[in-house]
Design a protein around this motif. Structure first.
Motif, PDB file in Angstrom:
ATOM      1  N   ARG A   1       0.837  -1.180   0.000  1.00  0.00           N
ATOM      2  CA  ARG A   1       0.000   0.000   0.000  1.00  0.00           C
ATOM      3  C   ARG A   1       0.880   1.241   0.000  1.00  0.00           C
ATOM      4  NH1 ARG A   1      -2.413   1.079   5.431  1.00  0.00           N
ATOM      5  NH2 ARG A   1      -0.394   2.111   5.600  1.00  0.00           N
TER       6      ARG A   1
ATOM      7  N   ARG B   1      -0.819  -1.913 -12.448  1.00  0.00           N
ATOM      8  CA  ARG B   1      -1.463  -2.791 -13.432  1.00  0.00           C
ATOM      9  C   ARG B   1      -0.877  -4.202 -13.395  1.00  0.00           C
ATOM     10  NH1 ARG B   1      -0.894   2.167 -16.813  1.00  0.00           N
ATOM     11  NH2 ARG B   1      -2.995   3.067 -17.008  1.00  0.00           N
TER      12      ARG B   1
ATOM     13  N   ASP C   1      -0.392  -9.368  -7.312  1.00  0.00           N
ATOM     14  CA  ASP C   1      -0.264  -8.521  -6.128  1.00  0.00           C
ATOM     15  C   ASP C   1       0.163  -7.085  -6.445  1.00  0.00           C
ATOM     16  OD1 ASP C   1      -1.004 -10.588  -4.463  1.00  0.00           O
ATOM     17  OD2 ASP C   1       1.050 -11.245  -4.097  1.00  0.00           O
TER      18      ASP C   1
ATOM     19  N   VAL D   1      -1.712  -0.981  -3.819  1.00  0.00           N
ATOM     20  CA  VAL D   1      -2.840  -0.063  -3.806  1.00  0.00           C
ATOM     21  C   VAL D   1      -2.292   1.334  -3.530  1.00  0.00           C
ATOM     22  CG1 VAL D   1      -4.945   0.621  -2.593  1.00  0.00           C
ATOM     23  CG2 VAL D   1      -4.504  -1.795  -3.066  1.00  0.00           C
TER      24      VAL D   1
ATOM     25  N   GLU E   1     -11.382   4.719 -13.394  1.00  0.00           N
ATOM     26  CA  GLU E   1     -12.195   3.654 -13.976  1.00  0.00           C
ATOM     27  C   GLU E   1     -11.360   2.406 -14.251  1.00  0.00           C
ATOM     28  OE1 GLU E   1     -15.511   1.699 -15.284  1.00  0.00           O
ATOM     29  OE2 GLU E   1     -15.399   3.666 -14.315  1.00  0.00           O
TER      30      GLU E   1
ATOM     31  N   LEU F   1      -8.415   1.529 -12.942  1.00  0.00           N
ATOM     32  CA  LEU F   1      -7.714   0.998 -11.768  1.00  0.00           C
ATOM     33  C   LEU F   1      -8.602   1.091 -10.525  1.00  0.00           C
ATOM     34  CD1 LEU F   1      -4.255   2.703 -12.431  1.00  0.00           C
ATOM     35  CD2 LEU F   1      -4.834   0.304 -12.842  1.00  0.00           C
ATOM     36  N   ARG F   2      -9.853   0.728 -10.686  1.00  0.00           N
ATOM     37  CA  ARG F   2     -10.819   0.960  -9.613  1.00  0.00           C
ATOM     38  C   ARG F   2     -10.486   0.216  -8.334  1.00  0.00           C
ATOM     39  NH1 ARG F   2     -16.389  -0.947 -12.047  1.00  0.00           N
ATOM     40  NH2 ARG F   2     -15.604   0.345 -13.751  1.00  0.00           N
ATOM     41  N   TYR F   3      -9.721  -0.876  -8.425  1.00  0.00           N
ATOM     42  CA  TYR F   3      -9.365  -1.624  -7.226  1.00  0.00           C
ATOM     43  C   TYR F   3      -7.979  -1.254  -6.688  1.00  0.00           C
ATOM     44  CZ  TYR F   3     -13.292  -4.455  -8.778  1.00  0.00           C
ATOM     45  OH  TYR F   3     -14.541  -4.866  -9.186  1.00  0.00           O
ATOM     46  N   GLN F   4      -7.204  -0.547  -7.468  1.00  0.00           N
ATOM     47  CA  GLN F   4      -5.826  -0.231  -7.069  1.00  0.00           C
ATOM     48  C   GLN F   4      -5.603   1.255  -6.776  1.00  0.00           C
ATOM     49  OE1 GLN F   4      -5.840  -3.952  -7.413  1.00  0.00           O
ATOM     50  NE2 GLN F   4      -4.082  -2.928  -6.515  1.00  0.00           N
TER      51      GLN F   4
ATOM     52  N   ARG G   1      -7.230   4.811  -5.142  1.00  0.00           N
ATOM     53  CA  ARG G   1      -8.234   5.575  -4.395  1.00  0.00           C
ATOM     54  C   ARG G   1      -7.724   7.010  -4.302  1.00  0.00           C
ATOM     55  NH1 ARG G   1     -12.117   2.929  -1.721  1.00  0.00           N
ATOM     56  NH2 ARG G   1     -12.326   4.599  -0.183  1.00  0.00           N
TER      57      ARG G   1
ATOM     58  N   ASP H   1     -15.280   7.927  -3.082  1.00  0.00           N
ATOM     59  CA  ASP H   1     -16.372   7.638  -4.008  1.00  0.00           C
ATOM     60  C   ASP H   1     -17.029   8.914  -4.564  1.00  0.00           C
ATOM     61  OD1 ASP H   1     -17.715   8.506  -1.772  1.00  0.00           O
ATOM     62  OD2 ASP H   1     -18.820   6.631  -1.433  1.00  0.00           O
TER      63      ASP H   1
END
Length: 304
Positions: free
Chosen positions: A126, A176, A180, A183, A215, A217-220, A222, A290
């Motif tokens: 992270r 990308r 693993d 984030v 959009e 990298l929505r999981y990586q 924030r 969000d």
């Protein structure tokens, strides 16, 4: 008491080439230091065994000096490490530690002050970043990055500026990664989107690119935006990056504090935890992630 006397082990640190040479070197370095402490052998004696000085051994044990397989094997013998599994894992990790650093393809463009961060961020689980002035380097478009680098280093040749831009743009690739990926939690002041870098078109395309990244990298990724209303919480005048790694028992947290002509690194737990608390507070008072896409779309209207 029995746990305190247990021999150190490196088996919990996997062989992961995508983490980079520096992470493997630091893991081996810390292991060697713990093995020496466990064997109750002084630094001078250990240094003498491999024909070097105490200062060089100290650099080796902190991951600042290159690892030589012959020296590592000799130290393992001296420290009484006989377990075949431990030695086999060390052989793999040392081989990885001697590979070129992740920034090596951009060696001419990577500032010395930035190299430790570049070397270790691929091993991060992270990354938390705070940027009060600009879009963070990982998230910049090519034209935005070029303008920023040229403004900061106006005397650099065009070729070196282009190399720095390529390096900056390449850093996003770790998010990308198929296995693993780290984030990235990035906090930016809202004023970043009002501060014109280049033409209005440059700003428009930069904000559009951020929307695309959110959009893709929505999981990586924030992204938080800190409005002026956060007050003193956002009054930090320089960028901060906090890294937490996949193998924290072998790789302590790292903090990067950017300065105009260099950088400072903090790795003592008390220091890294202090900066982590600051960054967590910023994330808490900033706009929730969000809502970021909606705020970016509003910011686009400024630069149409």
């Amino acid at each position: 008491m029995a746990a305190e006397q247990q021999a150190p082990s490196i088996l919990g640190f996997p062989h992961r080439p995508e983490w980079g040479a520096a992470a493997h070197r630091r893991a081996v370095a810390g292991y060697l230091r713990r093995c020496r402490d466990h064997a109750r052998i002084g630094a001078r004696q250990a240094a003498r065994c491999i024909g070097t000085s105490e200062s060089t051994l100290s650099r080796l044990e902190t991951g600042l000096a290159p690892l030589k397989p012959v020296e590592v094997e000799r130290l393992l013998d001296v420290y009484g490490v006989r377990d075949p599994a431990e030695r086999q894992r060390i052989t793999l990790l040392v081989a990885e530690a001697t590979q070129p650093e992740s920034w090596h393809p951009y060696a001419h463009a990577a500032p010395n002050s930035l190299r430790p961060l570049l070397a270790m961020e691929p091993a991060a689980r992270r990354i938390i970043s705070y940027e009060p002035q600009l879009v963070p380097g990982w998230l910049q478009t090519e034209e935005y990055a070029q303008i920023v680098i040229r403004a900061t280093h106006p005397t650099l040749p065009a070729k070196e500026i282009d190399e720095r831009v390529r390096l900056r743009r390449a850093r996003i690739d770790m998010l990308r990664r198929r296995v693993d990926p780290p984030v990235l939690l990035a906090v930016m002041d809202s004023e970043v989107f009002r501060r014109q870098v280049g033409t209005p078109g440059v700003m428009y395309r930069q904000i559009t690119y951020l929307l695309t990244l959110l959009e893709d990298l929505r999981y990586q990724l924030r992204l938080h935006i800190a409005p002026l209303s956060v007050g003193a919480a956002g009054a930090i005048g320089h960028p901060i990056v906090h890294l937490r790694f996949f193998a924290p028992e072998y790789l302590p947290d790292m903090v990067y504090l950017e300065q105009y002509e260099g950088a400072v690194y903090r790795e003592k737990p008390s220091e890294s935890e202090r900066y982590l608390a600051v960054l967590n507070h910023l994330c808490g008072v900033a706009t929730p992630a969000d809502q970021t896409a909606s705020l970016l779309r509003q910011a686009l209207d400024t630069w149409r």
